[in-house]
Design a protein around this motif. Structure first.
Motif, PDB file in Angstrom:
ATOM      1  N   LEU A 266       5.477 -12.174   2.510  1.00 35.35           N
ATOM      2  CA  LEU A 266       4.175 -12.825   3.172  1.00 35.35           C
ATOM      3  C   LEU A 266       3.044 -12.729   1.965  1.00 35.35           C
ATOM      4  O   LEU A 266       2.634 -11.945   1.539  1.00 35.35           O
ATOM      5  CB  LEU A 266       3.865 -11.784   4.202  1.00 35.35           C
TER       6      LEU A 266
ATOM      7  N   LEU B 286      11.039 -13.184   7.413  1.00 35.33           N
ATOM      8  CA  LEU B 286      11.115 -13.124   6.048  1.00 35.33           C
ATOM      9  C   LEU B 286      12.477 -13.206   5.597  1.00 35.33           C
ATOM     10  O   LEU B 286      13.538 -12.254   6.003  1.00 35.33           O
ATOM     11  CB  LEU B 286      10.443 -11.927   5.378  1.00 35.33           C
TER      12      LEU B 286
ATOM     13  N   ALA C  52      -2.231 -11.299   1.563  1.00 39.37           N
ATOM     14  CA  ALA C  52      -1.460 -10.141   2.112  1.00 39.37           C
ATOM     15  C   ALA C  52      -1.781  -9.024   1.595  1.00 39.37           C
ATOM     16  O   ALA C  52      -1.659  -7.782   2.195  1.00 39.37           O
ATOM     17  CB  ALA C  52      -0.121 -10.595   1.717  1.00 39.37           C
TER      18      ALA C  52
ATOM     19  N   THR D  13      -2.181  -2.423   3.406  1.00 38.79           N
ATOM     20  CA  THR D  13      -2.600  -3.574   3.172  1.00 38.79           C
ATOM     21  C   THR D  13      -2.541  -4.390   4.608  1.00 38.79           C
ATOM     22  O   THR D  13      -1.421  -3.973   5.351  1.00 38.79           O
ATOM     23  CB  THR D  13      -1.867  -4.456   2.057  1.00 38.79           C
TER      24      THR D  13
ATOM     25  N   SER E   3       4.142  -7.052   7.634  1.00 40.53           N
ATOM     26  CA  SER E   3       5.817  -7.106   7.501  1.00 40.53           C
ATOM     27  C   SER E   3       6.337  -6.050   7.722  1.00 40.53           C
ATOM     28  O   SER E   3       7.750  -5.937   7.881  1.00 40.53           O
ATOM     29  CB  SER E   3       5.735  -7.380   5.947  1.00 40.53           C
TER      30      SER E   3
ATOM     31  N   GLY F 173       0.978  -1.130  -0.016  1.00 40.68           N
ATOM     32  CA  GLY F 173      -0.023  -0.079   0.054  1.00 40.68           C
ATOM     33  C   GLY F 173       0.883   1.308  -0.082  1.00 40.68           C
ATOM     34  O   GLY F 173       0.308   2.424  -0.372  1.00 40.68           O
ATOM     35  N   GLY F 174       2.158   1.177   0.365  1.00 39.20           N
ATOM     36  CA  GLY F 174       3.041   2.070   0.463  1.00 39.20           C
ATOM     37  C   GLY F 174       2.757   3.266   1.315  1.00 39.20           C
ATOM     38  O   GLY F 174       3.598   4.254   1.608  1.00 39.20           O
TER      39      GLY F 174
ATOM     40  N   SER G 235       3.688   3.076   4.509  1.00 37.38           N
ATOM     41  CA  SER G 235       4.814   3.154   5.294  1.00 37.38           C
ATOM     42  C   SER G 235       6.063   3.275   4.519  1.00 37.38           C
ATOM     43  O   SER G 235       6.927   3.855   4.868  1.00 37.38           O
ATOM     44  CB  SER G 235       5.089   1.884   6.200  1.00 37.38           C
ATOM     45  N   LEU G 236       6.071   2.560   3.522  1.00 39.38           N
ATOM     46  CA  LEU G 236       7.324   2.630   2.602  1.00 39.38           C
ATOM     47  C   LEU G 236       7.527   4.054   1.866  1.00 39.38           C
ATOM     48  O   LEU G 236       8.676   4.410   1.742  1.00 39.38           O
ATOM     49  CB  LEU G 236       7.116   1.406   1.584  1.00 39.38           C
TER      50      LEU G 236
ATOM     51  N   ASP H 173      -3.563   8.018  15.356  1.00 40.15           N
ATOM     52  CA  ASP H 173      -2.119   8.011  15.687  1.00 40.15           C
ATOM     53  C   ASP H 173      -1.674   6.578  16.067  1.00 40.15           C
ATOM     54  O   ASP H 173      -2.557   5.864  16.591  1.00 40.15           O
ATOM     55  CB  ASP H 173      -1.621   9.146  16.695  1.00 40.15           C
ATOM     56  N   PHE H 174      -0.364   6.384  15.935  1.00 36.93           N
ATOM     57  CA  PHE H 174       0.044   5.165  16.675  1.00 36.93           C
ATOM     58  C   PHE H 174      -0.224   4.874  18.118  1.00 36.93           C
ATOM     59  O   PHE H 174      -0.166   6.135  18.583  1.00 36.93           O
ATOM     60  CB  PHE H 174       1.667   4.693  16.095  1.00 36.93           C
TER      61      PHE H 174
ATOM     62  N   HIS I 159      -6.150   6.068   9.259  1.00 37.48           N
ATOM     63  CA  HIS I 159      -7.269   6.848   8.993  1.00 37.48           C
ATOM     64  C   HIS I 159      -7.966   6.451   7.878  1.00 37.48           C
ATOM     65  O   HIS I 159      -7.401   5.433   7.177  1.00 37.48           O
ATOM     66  CB  HIS I 159      -6.958   8.338   8.628  1.00 37.48           C
TER      67      HIS I 159
END
Ligand code: FAD
Length: 292
Positions: free
Chosen positions: A167, A161, A74, A111, A117, A33-34, A36-37, A192-193, A103
């Motif tokens: 995954l 992994l 996944a 995802t 992961s 989903g991008g 975090s990345l 928020d986290f 959100h």
């Protein structure tokens, strides 16, 4: 900042994914989903030379149920899982926890596999999968293996992994319908986290005593914390308010290790028993309503 340059591939089959992963090895990273990345790329905290996009592989997404076994691809979006009747009815703890994951816009892209992961210690999905004793299906070029959720996360942003593996799917045995669940979390703002979170499952015997319990605490250590001593102390006893308060006193606060200027270790230790109590009390309340 902008990401460092990278080559981008959008394969349409898993075979192509594994070919690319074996060709580029350490230089490659898959993107789901991008959510975090992409920020990590933009901040140059991650600098892969090759990005392999998993979004065009339909077989990686979807939720199915077969004889009490649920399979979640996944690449299933968090929003889709949240809207799924199967998840709401069969895995209500996941449903409840997903409301706390980011959100609506982040859940629309993010995802379940990406969240698990990524292995952020404050993420809700890995702890829920631990609470359900879920199995992670890991796939590589010539192999597929299954790892228990509790063994999948090894540390902060670290999983089991291996190079060339992804995954692929999460398998969960649907719990009994007379089980109650509870989830409690403290964060600065909604979405928020978590500063600390707690996930509980609980089932009652006909006489009102606890037949089975599970408690997982998140955001206090690199890996979600399974609180077996609390669960064992509840089994065979009536989960009254006093009993639940005594049981959460058994949380191993010494194993908490997260300490930073935003949320100190002392504060996490202070609030964890309260959140655990709330999660267990919700679970016990629901279980007593479900029990016939
Ligand atoms: C504003 C904001 C708030 C957020 N709040 C929360 C929150 O409260 N709780 C929470 O849990 N999360 C939160 N998130 C993170 C969000 O849930 C992400 O969706 C999740 O962390 C990563 O999922 P993704 O699909 O976007 O993965 P990506 O960002 O695409 O990938 C994340 C990492 O996982 C790897 N990866 C992805 N899929 C796979 C796979 N199938 N196999 C192997 N490796 C894979 C990638 O290579 C990358 O290293 C938030 C994000 C944002 C932007």
């Amino acid at each position: 900042m902008k990401p460092a340059p990278f080559d981008y591939f959008a394969p349409t089959t898993l075979d192509e994914v594994f070919e690319l992963l074996s060709k580029y090895g350490d230089d490659a990273r898959v993107i789901a989903g991008g959510q975090s990345l992409v920020p990590m790329l933009a901040l140059r905290l991650a600098r892969p030379e090759v990005l392999i996009d998993l979004n065009r592989i339909p077989s990686l997404a979807g939720i199915s149920e077969d004889g009490g076994t649920l399979r979640i691809g996944a690449m299933t979006r968090q929003a889709r899982a949240l809207a799924s009747d199967v998840i709401r009815n069969r895995l209500p703890l996941l449903h409840q926890a997903l409301w706390n994951v980011g959100h609506p816009p982040t859940r629309a892209r993010g995802t379940l596999g990406g969240s698990i992961s990524h292995a952020d210690p404050a993420a809700e999905t890995p702890m829920v999968m631990m609470a359900y004793n879920a199995s992670m299906v890991i796939a590589g070029k010539d192999n597929e293996r299954i790892v228990e959720a509790g063994d999948f996360t090894l540390g902060t942003f670290e999983t089991c992994l291996e190079d060339g593996e992804i995954l692929k799917e999460i398998i969960v045995d649907a719990p009994r319908s007379d089980e109650g669940i509870g989830f409690a979390e403290l964060s600065r703002r909604r979405g928020d986290f978590a500063m600390v979170s707690a996930a509980a499952r609980l089932r009652l015997n006909a006489d009102g005593t606890c037949a089975d319990a599970h408690l997982i605490i998140g955001a206090v250590a690199p890996v979600p914390l399974r609180c077996d001593a609390v669960a064992q102390a509840l089994v065979g006893t009536e989960p009254t308010e006093q009993r639940l308060r005594e049981a959460v006193g058994l949380i191993d606060l010494d194993s908490f290790s997260f300490d930073n200027p935003e949320v100190s270790l002392a504060y996490r230790r202070h609030i964890a028993p309260t959140l655990a109590f709330r999660a267990l009390a919700q679970a016990a309340g629901k279980a007593s309503g479900l029990h016939t």
